[in-house]
Design an enzyme around this catalytic site. Sequence first.
Site, mmCIF file in Angstrom:
data_model
loop_
_atom_site.group_PDB
_atom_site.id
_atom_site.type_symbol
_atom_site.label_atom_id
_atom_site.label_comp_id
_atom_site.label_asym_id
_atom_site.label_seq_id
_atom_site.Cartn_x
_atom_site.Cartn_y
_atom_site.Cartn_z
ATOM 1 N N GLU A 18 4.307 40.568 -26.596
ATOM 2 C CA GLU A 18 4.907 39.587 -27.501
ATOM 3 C C GLU A 18 4.875 40.102 -28.939
ATOM 4 O OE1 GLU A 18 4.752 35.360 -25.620
ATOM 5 O OE2 GLU A 18 3.037 35.665 -26.914
ATOM 6 N N HIS A 69 -3.417 35.662 -27.427
ATOM 7 C CA HIS A 69 -2.139 35.323 -28.072
ATOM 8 C C HIS A 69 -2.244 35.619 -29.571
ATOM 9 C CE1 HIS A 69 1.320 33.068 -29.444
ATOM 10 N NE2 HIS A 69 1.739 32.996 -28.188
ATOM 11 N N ASN A 128 4.518 28.168 -22.142
ATOM 12 C CA ASN A 128 3.388 28.010 -23.057
ATOM 13 C C ASN A 128 3.703 26.823 -23.964
ATOM 14 O OD1 ASN A 128 1.363 28.210 -24.936
ATOM 15 N ND2 ASN A 128 1.981 30.206 -25.745
ATOM 16 N N LYS A 141 1.860 25.378 -26.041
ATOM 17 C CA LYS A 141 1.118 25.425 -27.314
ATOM 18 C C LYS A 141 0.495 24.058 -27.584
ATOM 19 C CE LYS A 141 3.867 29.311 -28.660
ATOM 20 N NZ LYS A 141 4.434 30.140 -29.712
ATOM 21 N N SER A 199 10.875 34.216 -28.393
ATOM 22 C CA SER A 199 12.246 33.682 -28.527
ATOM 23 C C SER A 199 13.079 33.863 -27.259
ATOM 24 C CB SER A 199 12.939 34.292 -29.740
ATOM 25 O OG SER A 199 12.254 33.956 -30.930
ATOM 26 N N GLY A 240 8.805 32.522 -32.027
ATOM 27 C CA GLY A 240 9.242 31.321 -32.737
ATOM 28 C C GLY A 240 10.276 31.557 -33.817
HETATM 29 P P1 PGA Z 1 8.483 31.391 -28.455
HETATM 30 O O1 PGA Z 1 6.911 31.612 -28.209
HETATM 31 O O2 PGA Z 1 9.148 31.427 -27.098
HETATM 32 O O3 PGA Z 1 8.560 30.019 -29.084
HETATM 33 O O4 PGA Z 1 8.966 32.466 -29.351
HETATM 34 C C1 PGA Z 1 6.463 32.542 -27.250
HETATM 35 C C2 PGA Z 1 4.959 32.575 -27.259
HETATM 36 O O5 PGA Z 1 4.361 32.440 -28.321
HETATM 37 O O6 PGA Z 1 4.328 32.721 -26.188
#
Ligand code: PGA
Length: 214
Positions: free
Chosen positions: A140, A91, A9, A11, A177, A146
Amino acid sequence: MKKLFIIANWKSNKTTVEAREWLESITTSNKEIIICPPFTLLSTVNELITRLQLPIKVGAQDISPFDSGAYTGEVNARQIKEFADYVIIGHSERRQNFQEEDSILEQKIAMAIKYQITPLFCVQGQATFIPKGVDIIAYEPVLAIGTGNADTPKNADTVAKAIKEKNSISFVLYGGSVTADNIKSFTEMPNVDGVLVGAASLDSQEFIKIINNA
Ligand code: PGA
């Protein structure tokens, strides 16, 4: 061996040049690898995957709840279908920053299904509402996204099992994470069918390690 989904992802990250560099350095694998770039990169990422003959699928990060029509700024499912087989819906960043509620998410799922795009539906816990037609869930927990504080593999497995039992869902992925160091601890859990990776997917070398360690 169970099928594993490894989803990147991106983003709101990467330009065309950066996406090209990332894809040109990726090696192949037998897992279901899905890249979810921003809308602006869907076309480029598709072209590169075809040219480099990579066994990688493409997903969008969002979809309009409406069909074609007078909805300024929206990208609808019929348009996304030209570029993507999958779409992330629900999300927590969309729920929090764009006030997306269950009714809107249900409309988005319906649009994805109408145009044969497979939804990757994100839930934040066992209690999150799951619309009809969903078969792949990404669990999630918000505090794990994050932050570097991933959930424990054991808890992710417990939640995945409960979601499958309650909703007759085929696949439950874990997200939050995930890194090359902790991926194996999640994918070796019996009820976890893959991962949704944010930050650690932006660097192609780290993502290759994630694929290999899964
Ligand atoms: P992250 O994000 O791996 O940076 O924690 C995961 C997500 O939001 O899909």
